[in-house]
Every structure is written in C-alpha cells, then in structure tokens.
Design a protein around this motif. Structure first.
Motif, mmCIF file in Angstrom:
data_model
loop_
_atom_site.group_PDB
_atom_site.id
_atom_site.type_symbol
_atom_site.label_atom_id
_atom_site.label_comp_id
_atom_site.label_asym_id
_atom_site.label_seq_id
_atom_site.Cartn_x
_atom_site.Cartn_y
_atom_site.Cartn_z
ATOM 1 N N SER A 1 0.738 -1.145 0.070
ATOM 2 C CA SER A 1 0.005 0.010 -0.042
ATOM 3 C C SER A 1 0.884 1.319 0.184
ATOM 4 O O SER A 1 0.260 2.424 -0.466
ATOM 5 C CB SER A 1 -0.968 -0.026 1.288
ATOM 6 O OG SER A 1 -0.201 -0.009 2.356
ATOM 7 N N ASN A 2 2.119 1.044 0.363
ATOM 8 C CA ASN A 2 2.889 2.175 0.448
ATOM 9 C C ASN A 2 3.334 2.792 -0.989
ATOM 10 O O ASN A 2 3.535 4.072 -1.130
ATOM 11 C CB ASN A 2 4.425 2.037 1.191
ATOM 12 C CG ASN A 2 4.098 1.909 2.771
ATOM 13 O OD1 ASN A 2 3.170 2.245 3.175
ATOM 14 N ND2 ASN A 2 4.975 1.050 3.287
ATOM 15 N N SER A 3 3.140 1.781 -2.054
ATOM 16 C CA SER A 3 3.490 2.530 -3.463
ATOM 17 C C SER A 3 2.333 2.678 -4.205
ATOM 18 O O SER A 3 2.304 2.769 -5.471
ATOM 19 C CB SER A 3 4.559 1.457 -3.928
ATOM 20 O OG SER A 3 3.740 0.231 -4.195
ATOM 21 N N ASP A 4 1.102 2.769 -3.661
ATOM 22 C CA ASP A 4 -0.098 2.682 -4.433
ATOM 23 C C ASP A 4 -0.705 3.933 -4.609
ATOM 24 O O ASP A 4 -1.774 4.240 -5.351
ATOM 25 C CB ASP A 4 -1.233 1.939 -3.753
ATOM 26 C CG ASP A 4 -0.728 0.565 -3.844
ATOM 27 O OD1 ASP A 4 -0.102 0.048 -4.656
ATOM 28 O OD2 ASP A 4 -1.438 -0.238 -2.863
ATOM 29 N N ALA A 5 0.071 5.213 -4.263
ATOM 30 C CA ALA A 5 -0.682 6.546 -4.371
ATOM 31 C C ALA A 5 -0.789 6.826 -5.909
ATOM 32 O O ALA A 5 0.076 6.680 -6.738
ATOM 33 C CB ALA A 5 0.429 7.565 -3.548
ATOM 34 N N GLY A 6 -1.890 7.117 -6.251
ATOM 35 C CA GLY A 6 -2.454 7.612 -7.680
ATOM 36 C C GLY A 6 -2.608 6.573 -8.782
ATOM 37 O O GLY A 6 -2.519 6.626 -9.927
ATOM 38 N N VAL A 7 -2.590 5.212 -8.109
ATOM 39 C CA VAL A 7 -2.874 4.094 -8.913
ATOM 40 C C VAL A 7 -4.288 3.824 -9.117
ATOM 41 O O VAL A 7 -5.042 3.900 -8.389
ATOM 42 C CB VAL A 7 -2.362 2.867 -8.328
ATOM 43 C CG1 VAL A 7 -2.662 1.530 -9.122
ATOM 44 C CG2 VAL A 7 -0.735 2.967 -8.177
ATOM 45 N N GLU A 8 -4.682 3.898 -10.504
ATOM 46 C CA GLU A 8 -6.113 3.726 -10.831
ATOM 47 C C GLU A 8 -6.491 2.283 -10.525
ATOM 48 O O GLU A 8 -6.036 1.190 -10.739
ATOM 49 C CB GLU A 8 -6.342 3.635 -12.311
ATOM 50 C CG GLU A 8 -6.184 5.313 -12.886
ATOM 51 C CD GLU A 8 -7.044 6.160 -12.109
ATOM 52 O OE1 GLU A 8 -8.375 6.039 -12.317
ATOM 53 O OE2 GLU A 8 -6.639 7.314 -11.761
ATOM 54 N N PRO A 9 -7.625 2.003 -9.967
ATOM 55 C CA PRO A 9 -8.535 0.841 -9.659
ATOM 56 C C PRO A 9 -8.469 -0.092 -10.882
ATOM 57 O O PRO A 9 -8.749 0.589 -11.944
ATOM 58 C CB PRO A 9 -9.699 1.411 -8.991
ATOM 59 C CG PRO A 9 -9.709 2.530 -8.999
ATOM 60 C CD PRO A 9 -8.649 3.235 -9.580
ATOM 61 N N ALA A 10 -8.216 -1.360 -10.736
ATOM 62 C CA ALA A 10 -8.429 -2.300 -11.769
ATOM 63 C C ALA A 10 -9.434 -2.945 -11.712
ATOM 64 O O ALA A 10 -9.903 -3.360 -10.434
ATOM 65 C CB ALA A 10 -7.084 -3.279 -11.715
ATOM 66 N N THR A 11 -10.360 -3.037 -12.901
ATOM 67 C CA THR A 11 -11.782 -3.896 -12.724
ATOM 68 C C THR A 11 -11.930 -4.870 -13.482
ATOM 69 O O THR A 11 -11.336 -4.669 -14.810
ATOM 70 C CB THR A 11 -12.895 -2.637 -12.925
ATOM 71 O OG1 THR A 11 -12.623 -1.618 -12.025
ATOM 72 C CG2 THR A 11 -14.212 -2.958 -12.749
ATOM 73 N N ALA A 12 -12.484 -5.908 -13.285
ATOM 74 C CA ALA A 12 -13.027 -6.899 -14.055
ATOM 75 C C ALA A 12 -14.312 -7.399 -13.843
ATOM 76 O O ALA A 12 -14.916 -7.051 -12.650
ATOM 77 C CB ALA A 12 -12.130 -8.300 -13.818
ATOM 78 N N SER A 13 -15.102 -7.586 -14.942
ATOM 79 C CA SER A 13 -16.470 -7.945 -14.775
ATOM 80 C C SER A 13 -16.914 -9.178 -15.582
ATOM 81 O O SER A 13 -16.256 -9.263 -16.701
ATOM 82 C CB SER A 13 -17.401 -6.669 -15.299
ATOM 83 O OG SER A 13 -18.673 -6.685 -15.225
ATOM 84 N N ARG A 14 -17.834 -9.822 -15.177
ATOM 85 C CA ARG A 14 -18.366 -10.947 -15.590
ATOM 86 C C ARG A 14 -20.043 -10.916 -15.580
ATOM 87 O O ARG A 14 -20.271 -10.918 -14.559
ATOM 88 C CB ARG A 14 -17.839 -12.133 -15.199
ATOM 89 C CG ARG A 14 -18.207 -13.651 -15.651
ATOM 90 C CD ARG A 14 -17.375 -13.898 -17.072
ATOM 91 N NE ARG A 14 -18.355 -15.065 -17.735
ATOM 92 C CZ ARG A 14 -17.811 -16.434 -17.555
ATOM 93 N NH1 ARG A 14 -16.776 -16.651 -16.915
ATOM 94 N NH2 ARG A 14 -18.245 -17.305 -18.153
ATOM 95 N N SER A 15 -20.409 -11.388 -16.611
ATOM 96 C CA SER A 15 -22.198 -11.511 -16.821
ATOM 97 C C SER A 15 -22.556 -12.675 -17.098
ATOM 98 O O SER A 15 -22.065 -13.218 -18.224
ATOM 99 C CB SER A 15 -22.842 -10.511 -17.708
ATOM 100 O OG SER A 15 -22.374 -8.986 -17.156
ATOM 101 N N TRP A 16 -23.565 -13.351 -16.538
ATOM 102 C CA TRP A 16 -24.236 -14.336 -17.149
ATOM 103 C C TRP A 16 -25.678 -14.380 -17.497
ATOM 104 O O TRP A 16 -26.503 -13.507 -16.649
ATOM 105 C CB TRP A 16 -24.223 -15.438 -15.939
ATOM 106 C CG TRP A 16 -22.963 -15.932 -15.624
ATOM 107 C CD1 TRP A 16 -22.194 -16.989 -16.279
ATOM 108 C CD2 TRP A 16 -22.064 -15.405 -14.703
ATOM 109 N NE1 TRP A 16 -20.894 -17.162 -15.633
ATOM 110 C CE2 TRP A 16 -20.840 -16.259 -14.680
ATOM 111 C CE3 TRP A 16 -22.167 -14.360 -13.924
ATOM 112 C CZ2 TRP A 16 -19.822 -16.001 -13.937
ATOM 113 C CZ3 TRP A 16 -20.896 -14.131 -13.061
ATOM 114 C CH2 TRP A 16 -19.713 -14.923 -13.112
ATOM 115 N N MET A 17 -26.446 -14.667 -18.525
ATOM 116 C CA MET A 17 -27.751 -14.247 -18.888
ATOM 117 C C MET A 17 -28.319 -15.622 -18.339
ATOM 118 O O MET A 17 -27.772 -16.999 -18.508
ATOM 119 C CB MET A 17 -27.815 -14.531 -20.588
ATOM 120 C CG MET A 17 -27.194 -13.406 -21.107
ATOM 121 S SD MET A 17 -27.890 -11.620 -20.460
ATOM 122 C CE MET A 17 -29.448 -11.696 -21.113
#
Length: 113
Positions: free
Chosen positions: A64-80
C-alpha cells in the motif's frame, strides 16, 4: 481487514450488492452465493435475467505504500439466466371457516370472482 456489505434496489427489478474485504473474506462470501429468482419470474413473461459480478481492487496492491495515484483495476463478468415457466398447481386459500352444503346429486359451482 474485515468485510463490509451493502445492498440496494435499483430501478425496475434490478438489485445490487456491494461487498468489500480482503481476498480470503471475499472468496468465503462468494463460495456461498446463490441465486433465487422472484416468484413466477420466467423468460417468456419477463425476458432473460442477468447476473453480473464486478471486482474492483480500489487501486491497491499488497504494498500500500507504493499505491498513491494508482487507478483501480476492474474486471466484470455477466451471465444470462433463462428461466423456464412452470405450470404451478392451483391453490385455494380461505382465511375463515368454509362450509358447503348440497342436496344429494346437486352440483355446487364455485366462482373465483
């Protein structure tokens, strides 16, 4: 880190849930997830249902000390989800007592209205 949870109802029939926690807590929560459709929901009458899971790391890593300004990573999955209609058995509910009397060979007609 513990785990937090929140739920909310969107427009129409959409429902969302947000949980937050460390990897072990999230995996434990996801291991017991189940899906129960609304009563009498089926694809013919209401269309397909969708289950979507989105994961965001909030821009954090194990360091966490080196995370300043890091954009969040997002993953998504959908099921019908296609739900078949079921021909439910008819039911009768009466709150009080019900007594029907008829003479022999007499026909009693009940009106649902």
């Amino acid at each position: 880190m513990g785990m937090g949870m929140g739920m909310g109802m969107g427009m129409g029939m959409s429902m969302g849930m947000a949980i937050e926690g460390d990897v072990a807590a999230l995996n434990a929560a996801l291991a017991s997830v189940s899906y129960t459709p609304p009563t009498n929901w089926n694809a013919q009458a209401h269309g397909l249902d969708t289950i979507t899971i989105t994961v965001t790391d909030s821009g954090s890593s194990s360091n966490s000390n080196s995370d300043a300004g890091v954009e969040p990573a997002t993953a998504s999955r959908s099921w019908m989800v296609w739900l078949a209609a079921v021909n439910d058995a008819p039911s009768f509910i009466h709150a009080g007592s019900l007594e029907l009397r008829a003479r022999e060979d007499e026909i009693i007609t009940l009106d649902a209205a």
